[in-house]
Motif scaffolding. Structure first.
Motif, PDB file in Angstrom:
ATOM      1  N   GLN A   1       8.318 -35.088  39.054  1.00  0.00           N
ATOM      2  CA  GLN A   1       8.607 -34.186  40.165  1.00  0.00           C
ATOM      3  C   GLN A   1       9.646 -34.785  41.117  1.00  0.00           C
ATOM      4  OE1 GLN A   1       4.697 -33.478  41.789  1.00  0.00           O
ATOM      5  NE2 GLN A   1       4.387 -31.640  40.555  1.00  0.00           N
ATOM      6  N   ASP A   2       9.565 -36.097  41.351  1.00  0.00           N
ATOM      7  CA  ASP A   2      10.558 -36.737  42.213  1.00  0.00           C
ATOM      8  C   ASP A   2      11.949 -36.611  41.606  1.00  0.00           C
ATOM      9  OD1 ASP A   2       8.689 -37.426  44.049  1.00  0.00           O
ATOM     10  OD2 ASP A   2       8.666 -39.573  43.603  1.00  0.00           O
ATOM     11  N   TRP A   3      12.052 -36.819  40.301  1.00  0.00           N
ATOM     12  CA  TRP A   3      13.360 -36.712  39.649  1.00  0.00           C
ATOM     13  C   TRP A   3      13.922 -35.296  39.763  1.00  0.00           C
ATOM     14  CZ3 TRP A   3      13.744 -34.350  34.448  1.00  0.00           C
ATOM     15  CH2 TRP A   3      15.082 -34.147  34.085  1.00  0.00           C
ATOM     16  N   THR A   4      13.096 -34.288  39.449  1.00  0.00           N
ATOM     17  CA  THR A   4      13.586 -32.912  39.494  1.00  0.00           C
ATOM     18  C   THR A   4      13.941 -32.500  40.924  1.00  0.00           C
ATOM     19  OG1 THR A   4      11.283 -32.115  39.561  1.00  0.00           O
ATOM     20  CG2 THR A   4      12.370 -32.184  37.411  1.00  0.00           C
ATOM     21  N   ARG A   5      13.176 -32.981  41.892  1.00  0.00           N
ATOM     22  CA  ARG A   5      13.493 -32.656  43.287  1.00  0.00           C
ATOM     23  C   ARG A   5      14.768 -33.356  43.745  1.00  0.00           C
ATOM     24  NH1 ARG A   5       9.284 -34.060  47.303  1.00  0.00           N
ATOM     25  NH2 ARG A   5      10.695 -32.915  48.696  1.00  0.00           N
TER      26      ARG A   5
ATOM     27  N   SER B   1      21.744 -23.309  40.408  1.00  0.00           N
ATOM     28  CA  SER B   1      20.452 -23.634  41.019  1.00  0.00           C
ATOM     29  C   SER B   1      19.292 -23.164  40.163  1.00  0.00           C
ATOM     30  CB  SER B   1      20.351 -23.012  42.416  1.00  0.00           C
ATOM     31  OG  SER B   1      20.264 -21.596  42.341  1.00  0.00           O
ATOM     32  N   VAL B   2      19.464 -22.049  39.433  1.00  0.00           N
ATOM     33  CA  VAL B   2      18.398 -21.549  38.562  1.00  0.00           C
ATOM     34  C   VAL B   2      18.065 -22.578  37.487  1.00  0.00           C
ATOM     35  CG1 VAL B   2      17.895 -19.869  36.742  1.00  0.00           C
ATOM     36  CG2 VAL B   2      18.733 -19.088  38.958  1.00  0.00           C
ATOM     37  N   LEU B   3      19.091 -23.242  36.945  1.00  0.00           N
ATOM     38  CA  LEU B   3      18.836 -24.279  35.949  1.00  0.00           C
ATOM     39  C   LEU B   3      17.952 -25.376  36.544  1.00  0.00           C
ATOM     40  CD1 LEU B   3      19.337 -25.651  33.214  1.00  0.00           C
ATOM     41  CD2 LEU B   3      21.393 -26.670  34.204  1.00  0.00           C
ATOM     42  N   ASN B   4      18.264 -25.804  37.749  1.00  0.00           N
ATOM     43  CA  ASN B   4      17.449 -26.838  38.388  1.00  0.00           C
ATOM     44  C   ASN B   4      16.028 -26.359  38.652  1.00  0.00           C
ATOM     45  OD1 ASN B   4      19.580 -28.793  38.637  1.00  0.00           O
ATOM     46  ND2 ASN B   4      20.423 -27.554  40.276  1.00  0.00           N
ATOM     47  N   ASP B   5      15.882 -25.107  39.080  1.00  0.00           N
ATOM     48  CA  ASP B   5      14.552 -24.570  39.360  1.00  0.00           C
ATOM     49  C   ASP B   5      13.709 -24.480  38.088  1.00  0.00           C
ATOM     50  OD1 ASP B   5      15.290 -24.346  41.988  1.00  0.00           O
ATOM     51  OD2 ASP B   5      15.733 -22.196  41.891  1.00  0.00           O
ATOM     52  N   THR B   6      14.316 -24.020  36.992  1.00  0.00           N
ATOM     53  CA  THR B   6      13.562 -23.920  35.747  1.00  0.00           C
ATOM     54  C   THR B   6      13.188 -25.301  35.229  1.00  0.00           C
ATOM     55  OG1 THR B   6      15.631 -23.816  34.471  1.00  0.00           O
ATOM     56  CG2 THR B   6      14.602 -21.731  35.072  1.00  0.00           C
ATOM     57  N   TRP B   7      14.056 -26.279  35.437  1.00  0.00           N
ATOM     58  CA  TRP B   7      13.720 -27.647  35.039  1.00  0.00           C
ATOM     59  C   TRP B   7      12.528 -28.164  35.834  1.00  0.00           C
ATOM     60  CZ3 TRP B   7      18.003 -31.646  33.623  1.00  0.00           C
ATOM     61  CH2 TRP B   7      18.709 -31.185  32.516  1.00  0.00           C
ATOM     62  N   MET B   8      12.498 -27.885  37.124  1.00  0.00           N
ATOM     63  CA  MET B   8      11.393 -28.337  37.947  1.00  0.00           C
ATOM     64  C   MET B   8      10.070 -27.773  37.440  1.00  0.00           C
ATOM     65  SD  MET B   8      12.899 -28.174  41.856  1.00  0.00           S
ATOM     66  CE  MET B   8      11.388 -28.815  42.546  1.00  0.00           C
ATOM     67  N   VAL B   9      10.068 -26.497  37.076  1.00  0.00           N
ATOM     68  CA  VAL B   9       8.847 -25.866  36.576  1.00  0.00           C
ATOM     69  C   VAL B   9       8.490 -26.410  35.200  1.00  0.00           C
ATOM     70  CG1 VAL B   9       7.817 -23.687  35.846  1.00  0.00           C
ATOM     71  CG2 VAL B   9       9.231 -23.759  37.911  1.00  0.00           C
ATOM     72  N   LYS B  10       9.468 -26.471  34.303  1.00  0.00           N
ATOM     73  CA  LYS B  10       9.232 -26.895  32.927  1.00  0.00           C
ATOM     74  C   LYS B  10       8.741 -28.332  32.846  1.00  0.00           C
ATOM     75  CE  LYS B  10       9.688 -26.356  28.368  1.00  0.00           C
ATOM     76  NZ  LYS B  10       8.952 -25.362  27.580  1.00  0.00           N
ATOM     77  N   TRP B  11       9.454 -29.253  33.486  1.00  0.00           N
ATOM     78  CA  TRP B  11       9.104 -30.661  33.393  1.00  0.00           C
ATOM     79  C   TRP B  11       7.826 -30.983  34.150  1.00  0.00           C
ATOM     80  CZ3 TRP B  11      11.669 -34.520  30.628  1.00  0.00           C
ATOM     81  CH2 TRP B  11      12.889 -34.137  30.031  1.00  0.00           C
ATOM     82  N   SER B  12       7.630 -30.359  35.308  1.00  0.00           N
ATOM     83  CA  SER B  12       6.441 -30.657  36.102  1.00  0.00           C
ATOM     84  C   SER B  12       5.173 -30.116  35.470  1.00  0.00           C
ATOM     85  CB  SER B  12       6.586 -30.087  37.525  1.00  0.00           C
ATOM     86  OG  SER B  12       7.700 -30.658  38.174  1.00  0.00           O
ATOM     87  N   SER B  13       5.269 -28.957  34.835  1.00  0.00           N
ATOM     88  CA  SER B  13       4.082 -28.338  34.261  1.00  0.00           C
ATOM     89  C   SER B  13       3.673 -28.955  32.936  1.00  0.00           C
ATOM     90  CB  SER B  13       4.304 -26.832  34.057  1.00  0.00           C
ATOM     91  OG  SER B  13       5.353 -26.603  33.140  1.00  0.00           O
TER      92      SER B  13
END
Length: 276
Positions: free
Chosen positions: A69-73, A262-274
């Motif tokens: 989560q820290d990385w994606t944020r 930004s959508v790419l970053n948002d989807t990465w945050m959801v995908k990697w965190s979940s």
């Protein structure tokens, strides 16, 4: 820089975990097969296997959900900064004012405040006092430097890199599968018990490689990089064909392009965190 450093750390740790899995399986089986005839060798092999197995838990503790989560944020914050800087340099939206520098400062301060808990990740990164700004001074240079730069200099090369890595993993899986078949046939046809033990080792290594590929999300990353590049290409094509060069059209183009990024970053945050 901080986001890239965190991602490299995660990649190195996962590679080390893969290596430890392989070593634990290989050394453990080797220790069993060496047997009492070479007791000292067998002990050292068993010791190595135990160290490798124990290291897995230690290493996995460094790539937990919090680290992901820290990385994606960090990546999201970095892109948020870039969005404001490029919008300011292009002179669009809220930056169509004589006080654009103050607007940018307020926007950056707001982003920094929301990400204050991530400051420890950048505390040891030196700040270059004379780092040049991107060479953007209007919509045309924005399209060339920001959008085309992302498409040709980042998204498509990254997609190609992920594709190559995915191919390497699949070839490794095929090779290990073939080796397991050969060992199984050798063991069954010639009654070689040692070969049978290595079938289990090869199967374990193959499963570990698959798990590594799944965790690294090579296929997902390739798809997302290509999808983002294609969407930006579509926006640029519509921009060229429309012929509308009003301030409203320029604002809309920058807003849509930055939204796609930004959508790419948002989807990465959801995908990697979940799924971390």
């Amino acid at each position: 820089m901080a986001a890239n450093r965190r991602k490299r750390l995660i990649g190195r740790v996962r590679s080390a975990v893969l290596l430890c899995f392989v070593l634990a399986a290989v050394l453990g089986t080797s220790a069993a097969q060496v047997g009492s005839g070479h007791e000292t060798t067998a002990q050292w092999l068993a010791f190595g296997a135990a160290v490798a197995a124990g290291s897995i838990a230690v290493l996995n503790g460094r790539v937990g959900q919090g680290q992901i989560q820290d990385w994606t944020r960090l990546r999201s914050v970095s892109e948020a900064y870039k969005t404001e800087v490029y919008s300011c340099l292009a002179g669009v939206g809220a930056y169509r004012t004589t006080d654009a520098a103050a607007v940018l400062n307020n926007a950056v301060n707001g982003i920094r405040a929301e990400a204050a808990d991530l400051l420890h990740h950048v505390a040891d990164i030196p700040v270059a006092p004379s780092r040049p700004l991107p060479e953007v001074d209007g919509i045309d240079s924005y399209v060339q430097v920001r959008v085309r730069g992302q498409i040709d200099g980042y998204y498509r090369p990254r997609a190609l890199r992920m594709r190559r890595r995915l191919r390497a993993v699949r070839r490794t899986e095929l090779l290990l599968g073939g080796l397991a078949v050969l060992l199984g046939a050798w063991s069954g046809a010639f009654h070689v018990e040692q070969a049978a033990a290595w079938v289990a080792v090869v199967s374990t290594v193959s499963a570990t490689v698959v798990a590594y590929s799944t965790a690294a999300k090579y296929e997902y990353q390739e798809l997302e990089f290509l999808r983002t590049a294609d969407e930006l290409e579509r926006l640029l094509s519509e921009w060229r064909l429309s012929g509308d060069r009003t301030s409203q059209a320029e604002d809309a183009l920058v807003t849509r392009c930055e939204h796609v990024i930004s959508v790419l970053n948002d989807t990465w945050m959801v995908k990697w965190s979940s799924e971390s």
